[in-house]
Design an enzyme around this catalytic site. Structure first.
Site, mmCIF file in Angstrom:
data_model
loop_
_atom_site.group_PDB
_atom_site.id
_atom_site.type_symbol
_atom_site.label_atom_id
_atom_site.label_comp_id
_atom_site.label_asym_id
_atom_site.label_seq_id
_atom_site.Cartn_x
_atom_site.Cartn_y
_atom_site.Cartn_z
ATOM 1 N N ASP A 167 0.819 -1.215 0.000
ATOM 2 C CA ASP A 167 0.000 0.000 0.000
ATOM 3 C C ASP A 167 0.853 1.266 0.000
ATOM 4 O OD1 ASP A 167 -2.122 -1.699 0.139
ATOM 5 O OD2 ASP A 167 -2.943 -0.899 2.015
ATOM 6 N N HIS B 51 3.611 -2.584 3.162
ATOM 7 C CA HIS B 51 3.702 -1.207 2.669
ATOM 8 C C HIS B 51 5.046 -0.990 1.977
ATOM 9 C CE1 HIS B 51 0.694 -1.010 5.884
ATOM 10 N NE2 HIS B 51 0.176 0.026 5.232
#
Length: 730
Positions: A99, A251
Site C-alpha cells: 500500500d 507497505h
C-alpha cells in the site's frame, strides 16, 4: 530616468478609449505567464498530497447493516452488478499487497526482491505518488505485477461524499493510465483491514465502489510492518496458519521500509520452500486479469496528466532555485547598501569635506519641455530662487499647449526659450547644449522644481576635474496619494540608496533626468545625448563612464518631481524605463571586454545593474508566490515567518535610507502593502520589457499626462502662480 517627450513620428491623436482598449492586450501575455506559473505550483501542491488529504480515522460504527456473509467472508469483496459475494485465496497461494506507493526509495527495492524470488504481487497505489513516479508503476506492470487504486490522496472514504469518492477514483485511474497505459478494476480503501471490520460507515462505500466497476480488496493477514516491529516479527505476522491462502498487507511507502524489504527477502524463500506460490490476485483466483489496456483519447489524457505533473515538479524545482537566487541577491544588495551607503555618508558628511575648490562659475540650466503648460511656470520660477548664478534655457520640443508662450510671457531675467519641431528629448537636450553659454550644464525635467540650493549643491563635485557628471537627489513631490507614497519609498530607498552604493563603487548607472549635471567637455567627447535607447539618461551616463570620467552623487541637490498618479501612467513610465535600461546595457555590453575605465565599468557596473535592476525585480515576486503556496499547502507557520523575515529586512533597509535622507518615517506604514501590490506591478512591467526585447518589439515614447501637482519646493515662496491659469492653451 525621467524622459517625457515623445519620439518623432509617435502617434499622438489616439483617443483615451483606444488607449484603454490597448492596455488589456499589453497586460495579457505577462498575466498569462503569472497564471501559468501559479497553476503549475497549484498542481504540484495538489499531487503532493498537501491539500484535500484527510488522515483521520473516525470512531467505529455498528455493523447491523453489513451482510453476515461479508463479515464472515474472504478478503475479496465483489459488489458489482448488485452482487454481494466474497472470495478467498486458495490454500498454499499467497497474494502479497503493498500500500501507499510507489516510493522512489523503497518501491524499487521491493520490486528487486520480488524479481529475485520470481514472485508477483499487487501494488495499491495512490494517485499522488503515481503522478510523481509514473516509471515505477510502469515497471510494476511490465514485470507482471498488478496494480490497484488506493485513492488519490488517501482520505477515509467512509466520511466522504459520493462526488468525492468519484473524484478519488477517476483521478487515480487517470494517473495509472498515464503511467502504464491500463485501467484496473482493483480497489483498496485507505484504513481498511479485515472483512469482519466492515461497519455501517464503510459498507455503503464498498457497495458504491461496486457500482463503479471495482472489486474491493482488503486483507486477512497483516504484517504490521508499519509498526516497524523488527524483521522477525514482520515475518511471523505475515505467515498464515496451517497452509491457508492469504492476502498479506505490507507497505512500500509512507516512511522507512527497510525492515519490510529485509523481511520480504527472508519471507519469500521460506514460504516457497513450504510450497507457497506468490501470485497476482487474479492469478491466485484463476480469474481474468484486472488490467485493461487503454487506447485513444483516454490514454492521451493520462499521458497529458503525467506530463503536466512532471512539468510542475520541474518548474517548482526551478522556482525554488530562483527563490534561493533572489534571496541571495536581496541579502547581497541590502548588505552592500548598508555598508557602502554608510561609507558614502561618512565620506561626504565629514567635517572639512570638499570636492575641490568651490565652484562659483555660472551654470546653464536646460529644461526640455513638451506640452508642460501645467508645470512649466513653477519649474522656471523655482530656478529664479537659485542661490547660484544660472542661465535658464527652455527648449520647447514642438509643444501644442502653449508651453513656450507661457515662459516667454513671464519675461524672467536670464530665461531664454529655444523652439524646435518635435524631435524627442535627446534632440532637445543637444539643442540646449548647443545654445548654452557655460561649460557646466544642468539638466532637469519640465515638471520638476528645484530648491534654492539645488544648482549650487549639484555643481560642487565639478571642483574635482575628474568628475564628468553628477546625479542629484530626485524626490517625489506629489506623495499625498497611495501610489505617490509608494513611489516616494521607492525613490528614497531604491534610487537614492542605490546611488550612494554605486558612487562608492564608481559605477553610477544613471543620472536622473529630473536633476543631473554634466561637464560640457564630457558630453561632447561622447557625442552628446543619443536616441539609440529609450533611456537616454542611462545611456549617456554609461558612455561617460566608459570615456574615463567619474560620475558621483550629490545628496543635497534635491529636486521635486511629479510622479505618475495613475496605474496606467506609472505602467507606461516604468515600462519605458525598464526597456530602455535593457537597451542601454545591451548597447554598452562591449565594456565587458574593454580595458581601463571602460572595462572596469563593464565588469563591475554592468553586472550589478543587470542583477539588481533587471534580474532581481523579475524574480522578486517569487517571494509572494511562495507565500501564497505556503499558506495554501503548508508549512503555513514557517512560510509566514520567512515572509515577515524578508519584510523586516526590507523595512530595516527602508528606515535606514529614510534616516540618511532625513525623511519622516510615516510613509513606511504602507511598506507591507507596497511589497504585496506595487512589487507585482513592477514585475509585470519588467516581464513585459523582457518579452518586448526577446521578440524584437519596439516601444514608442509615451508622454505622461501632467497634473501640475508639484508647484514649488517646500518652504520656498513663489510669486505669480496665476499666469499659467490666464494663458489660453495654444
Amino acid at each position: 530616468m525621467a524622459s517625457r517627450t515623445r519620439r518623432p513620428g509617435a502617434a499622438t491623436g489616439a483617443p483615451d478609449g483606444s488607449r484603454r482598449r490597448r492596455l488589456p492586450m499589453r497586460l495579457l501575455l505577462p498575466l498569462l505567464v503569472l497564471v501559468a506559473l501559479m497553476a503549475m505550483l497549484m498542481l504540484r501542491g495538489y499531487v503532493h498530497s498537501e491539500i484535500l488529504a484527510d488522515h483521520r480515522i473516525q470512531p467505529e460504527a455498528s455493523t447491523d447493516k453489513v451482510p453476515e456473509k461479508i463479515l464472515d467472508g474472504g478478503p475479496v469483496i465483489d459488489t458489482r452488478g448488485g452482487r454481494t459475494t466474497t472470495l478467498k485465496v486458495p490454500d498454499h497461494r499467497m497474494v502479497l499487497t503493498f500500500d501507499d506507493g510507489p516510493d522512489p526509495t523503497w518501491t524499487p527495492k521491493v520490486l528487486d526482491v520480488l524479481k529475485k524470488h520470481h514472485a508477483h504481487a499487487v501494488f495499491f497505489v495512490t494517485g499522488t505518488m503515481t503522478s510523481r513516479y509514473p516509471d515505477l508503476v510502469k515497471r510494476m506492470v511490465d514485470e507482471g505485477h498488478e496494480v490497484g487504486l488506493h485513492t488519490f490522496d488517501h482520505p477515509d472514504l467512509s466520511y466522504q461524499s459520493q462526488k468525492r469518492i468519484d473524484w478519488e477514483l477517476s483521478q487515480t485511474q487517470l494517473a495509472i493510465t498515464g503511467a502504464a497505459g491500463i485501467r484496473t478494476s482493483l480497489f483498496r480503501p485507505p484504513y481498511s483491514s479485515f472483512a469482519d471490520a466492515m461497519d455501517n460507515k464503510s459498507w455503503p462505500v464498498t457497495e458504491y465502489i461496486g457500482t463503479r466497476g471495482y472489486i474491493t480488496v482488503v486483507n486477512n493477514t497483516d504484517s504490521e510492518d508499519w509498526r516497524k516491529p523488527g524483521v522477525a516479527q514482520i515475518v511471523r505476522n505475515a505467515t498464515p496458519k496451517g497452509g491457508k491462502g492469504a492476502v498479506v498487507l505490507m507497505h512500500d511507502s509512507g516512511g522507512d521500509r527497510h525492515q519490510t524489504v529485509q523481511a520480504l527477502d527472508r519471507f519469500l524463500p521460506d514460504m516457497q520452500a513450504k510450497g507457497y506460490e506468490f501470485d497476482n490476485l487474479t492469478e491466485a483466483l484463476d480469474a481474468p486479469s484486472a488490467a485493461t489496456p487503454v487506447t485513444g483519447v483516454d490514454l492521451w489524457k493520462g499521458k497529458a496528466w503525467i506530463f503536466l505533473v512532471q512539468a510542475s515538479d520541474n518548474i517548482a524545482a526551478v522556482l525554488v532555485v530562483c527563490l534561493a537566487g533572489i534571496g541571495f541577491l536581496v541579502i547581497t544588495r541590502f548588505g552592500l547598501m548598508f555598508l557602502l551607503s554608510g561609507i558614502h555618508v561618512r565620506r561626504v558628511r565629514r567635517r572639512g569635506f570638499s570636492w575641490g575648490a568651490p565652484v562659483t562659475e555660472p551654470v546653464s540650466v536646460l529644461v526640455p519641455a513638451y506640452n508642460e503648460a501645467k508645470c512649466i511656470e513653477s519649474t522656471v520660477r523655482s530656478l529664479m530662487q537659485s542661490d547660484h548664478p544660472i542661465e535658464v534655457v527652455v527648449i520647447d520640443d514642438g509643444s501644442s499647449d502653449g508651453t513656450a508662450r507661457i515662459v516667454e510671457e513671464l519675461a524672467l531675467p536670464g530665461v531664454r526659450v529655444v523652439r524646435q519641431l518635435n524631435a524627442g528629448k535627446p534632440a532637445a537636450l543637444n539643442r540646449g547644449v548647443a545654445n548654452a553659454r557655460y561649460d557646466l550644464v544642468v539638466m532637469m525635467d519640465g515638471d520638476t522644481v528645484f530648491e534654492p540650493s539645488t544648482v549650487r549643491e549639484l555643481v560642487q563635485p565639478f571642483g574635482d576635474r575628474r568628475v564628468g557628471a553628477v546625479a542629484g537627489n530626485a524626490k517625489v513631490g506629489n506623495k499625498d496619494t497611495l501610489i505617490g507614497a509608494w513611489q516616494h519609498i521607492e525613490y528614497v530607498m531604491g534610487f537614492n540608496l542605490d546611488r550612494r552604493m554605486y558612487d562608492v563603487l564608481q559605477c553610477m548607472p544613471t543620472i536622473p533626468g529630473a536633476v543631473g549635471a554634466f561637464r560640457r567637455t564630457a558630453l561632447e567627447r561622447v557625442g552628446g545625448m543619443s536616441d539609440d535607447t529609450l533611456a537616454e539618461d542611462t545611456d549617456i551616463t554609461m558612455a561617460i563612464h566608459r570615456d574615463g570620467w567619474r560620475v558621483v552623487y550629490a545628496e543635497n541637490a534635491r529636486a521635486w518631481t511629479e510622479a505618475p498618479e495613475s496605474v496606467q501612467q506609472l505602467w507606461s513610465q516604468r515600462y519605458r524605463w525598464s526597456y530602455g535600461t535593457m537597451q542601454a546595457i545591451w548597447k554598452h555590453r562591449g565594456a565587458l571586454f574593454d580595458r581601463g575605465p571602460s572595462g572596469r565599468f563593464g565588469r563591475v557596473g554592468l553586472p550589478l545593474v543587470s542583477l539588481f535592476m533587471v534580474l532581481a525585480p523579475l524574480l522578486a515576486p517569487l517571494i509572494d508566490v511562495f507565500l501564497i503556496y505556503g499558506l495554501v499547502f503548508g508549512p503555513t507557520e514557517k512560510t509566514i515567518v520567512a515572509w515577515f523575515g524578508v519584510l523586516a529586512i526590507q523595512a530595516a533597509c527602508a528606515m535606514y535610507s529614510f534616516v540618511l535622507d532625513r525623511e519622516r518615517l510615516t510613509p513606511l506604514i504602507s511598506l507591507p502593502l507596497q511589497q504585496i501590490l506595487y512589487r507585482q506591478l513592477m514585475y509585470v512591467v519588467l516581464l513585459q520589457s523582457w518579452i518586448t526585447a526577446l521578440t524584437g518589439g519596439r516601444l514608442r515614447w509615451q508622454k505622461l499626462r501632467r497634473m501640475g501637482g508639484v508647484s514649488a519646493p517646500p518652504n520656498v515662496p513663489v510669486q505669480g502662480r496665476k499666469v499659467a491659469e490666464r494663458r489660453p492653451v495654444g
